[in-house]
Design an enzyme around this catalytic site. Structure first.
Site, short mmCIF file in Angstrom:
data_model
loop_
_atom_site.label_atom_id
_atom_site.label_comp_id
_atom_site.label_asym_id
_atom_site.label_seq_id
_atom_site.Cartn_x
_atom_site.Cartn_y
_atom_site.Cartn_z
N HIS A 182 0.81 -1.22 0.00
CA HIS A 182 0.00 0.00 0.00
C HIS A 182 0.84 1.27 0.00
CE1 HIS A 182 -4.05 -1.80 0.68
NE2 HIS A 182 -3.30 -2.81 1.11
N ASP A 223 3.69 9.49 -1.03
CA ASP A 223 2.56 8.67 -0.61
C ASP A 223 2.28 7.62 -1.68
OD1 ASP A 223 1.16 8.58 1.77
OD2 ASP A 223 0.06 10.42 1.41
#
Length: 468
Positions: free
Chosen positions: A156, A353
């Site tokens: 992730h 991110d």
């Protein structure tokens, strides 16, 4: 239909659903509802030793299977190798990573213990989906125990270039363990290229072809509905009343050094300095719940933010206006949805991110008749899908300041055009679509490259007026 076995560091509370559920639980909602399933992982509790036999709780179609972590394993596996070493390296922050051989030993021990606890629960036709950086080794440990089921792994967070990842002690061991996985998912094509390159460099080209980009999404329609409902709630009405007709900019992030919070605060301050006509006309609300508060780097980050907010408010506040409001406690997700609905600007500027679902939530929360403007870091995975955002370099406060100036002055027709493009993408690449794509690859229905999302390939637009 075969059972779906989800494996993650943490297992959600089976009583939580909808607005209170965590991101992964929301993303997996449709898949869990449509088939018999197991969710396996850490209970969130510590004990004298890490368990190797899971406690089982049945809720609906899902069995929740949990084990406790031993006190030493919590220190070395979780606080140590996962969060002090892997987390910074995967976010390109090699210089602040901390390495200790005892931490890696703890990481190996917990991955093996998790495998030992899960293996007896598996059925022949199960499909196993392992999530995130805490569990790089677990698929190989399951294979060592004789498990033959199809196993997928999804990362992730970002995967950095090979030169960065190789700075991690035992990096090659983590990569070698991925040979036990049938389908490997990451957030963006850049991440996929980096991981493929690292695997090829150690002679694992056959594993590299199992890597695909599957950008995760949100329950877009559900979040939009939640925001529309909550805009009339007491907390949101009170916030609007307190603004006194001023515009609202909002940031929502876990307090973490990857989120670019000091630079964001500096950028907002630079906007007020360089474009003084906006003073007294906008308030910035930053919600940043404290995480890992017992770690020195996070305590230092909080001090830095406290000082930055205090400096700007002290220099620029008026008796009836404070430029920045700063909250370090958790705010309920429904309330955040309502806050986003009324915010003229969403400020999402991480230094790195994997995806950043806050950006997508801000888009989903907007009023279609009068949407706000998203200011987004070029280093967020979501930038490939959200081409209507104003894209900034989060390391450059002046770049953030100029984007905020553009956002404040942007006419309604341009705001609507930009938002409409982003809303189309957010709806198309929803959480359920992400889940379906990855499971299609994992179950062998499609090649990994074909099943992966191509949304991250689009080029974000950066239309700006000239800075004053």
């Amino acid at each position: 239909m075969s059972r779906l076995v989800i494996v993650a560091n943490r297992v959600p509370d089976p009583k939580e659903s909808g607005a209170t559920a965590g991101g992964l639980a929301v993303a997996m909602k449709d898949a869990l509802a449509k088939r018999d399933s197991v969710w396996f992982g850490w209970s969130g509790r510590t004990a004298d030793a890490t368990g190797t036999e899971a406690a089982l709780v049945r809720h609906g179609t899902t069995t929740y299977a949990t084990v406790d972590l031993g006190h030493d394993d919590y220190k070395h596996y979780y606080q140590g190798f996962s969060n002090a070493a892997l987390w910074p390296v995967l976010h390109y922050r090699l210089g602040i990573a901390r390495f200790d051989r005892r931490d890696f030993a703890g990481y190996q021990h917990v991955n093996a213990a998790f495998a030992q606890a899960l293996a007896p629960l598996l059925q022949k036709d199960d499909v196993v989906w392992i999530h995130d950086f805490h569990l790089f080794l677990m698929a190989a440990d399951l294979r060592a125990l004789g498990c033959k089921q199809r196993i997928g792994f999804f990362l992730h967070v970002p995967f950095p270039p090979r030169a960065v990842f190789n700075g991690l002690p035992h990096a090659e061991k983590l990569l070698e363990a991925l040979a036990a996985v049938d389908a490997i998912g990451v957030q963006t094509e850049d991440d996929a290229e980096n991981l493929r390159g690292a695997l090829i460099a150690i002679g694992k080209g056959d594993v590299a072809i199992r890597v695909g980009a599957f950008g995760i999404g949100i329950d877009a329609l559900g979040f939009a509905q939640l925001a529309a409902q909550r805009v009339r709630s007491k907390d949101v009405v009170r916030l609007q009343d307190s603004l006194g007709g001023r515009s609202l900019a909002i940031g929502v992030d876990r307090l973490d050094y990857t989120k670019g919070l000091p630079q964001r605060i500096a950028g907002f301050g630079a906007m007020l300095e360089r474009f003084p006509r906006h003073r007294g006309k906008i308030t910035f609300l930053q919600v940043a719940p404290v995480s890992r508060g017992d770690v020195a780097q996070y305590r230092q980050l909080r001090r830095e933010l406290d000082e930055g907010v205090g400096r700007i408010n002290g220099q620029m506040a008026e008796p009836d206006w404070a430029p920045i409001r700063y909250i370090t406690r958790a705010v309920p997700r429904p309330t955040i949805a309502g806050f986003m609905r009324v915010a003229r600007i969403g400020l999402v500027t991480p230094l790195r991110d994997g995806m950043n679902l806050v950006a997508k939530e801000y888009v989903a929360a907007q009023d279609p008749a009068d949407p706000g403007v998203l200011v987004l870091s070029r280093f967020a995975g979501a930038v490939g899908e959200l081409d209507g955002a104003l894209i900034v370099n989060p390391l450059d406060p002046d770049d953030i300041a100029e984007a905020l100036d553009v956002a404040m002055d942007m006419p309604a027709d341009e705001r609507l055009d930009r938002w409409s493009r982003m809303w189309t993408a957010v709806k198309a690449n929803s959480a359920s679509v992400w889940c379906r794509r990855f499971l299609s690859a994992l179950e062998g229905k499609e090649a990994v490259a074909d099943a992966g999302s191509s949304a991250a390939e689009s080029k974000p637009r950066r239309t700006r007026k000239k800075a004053a």
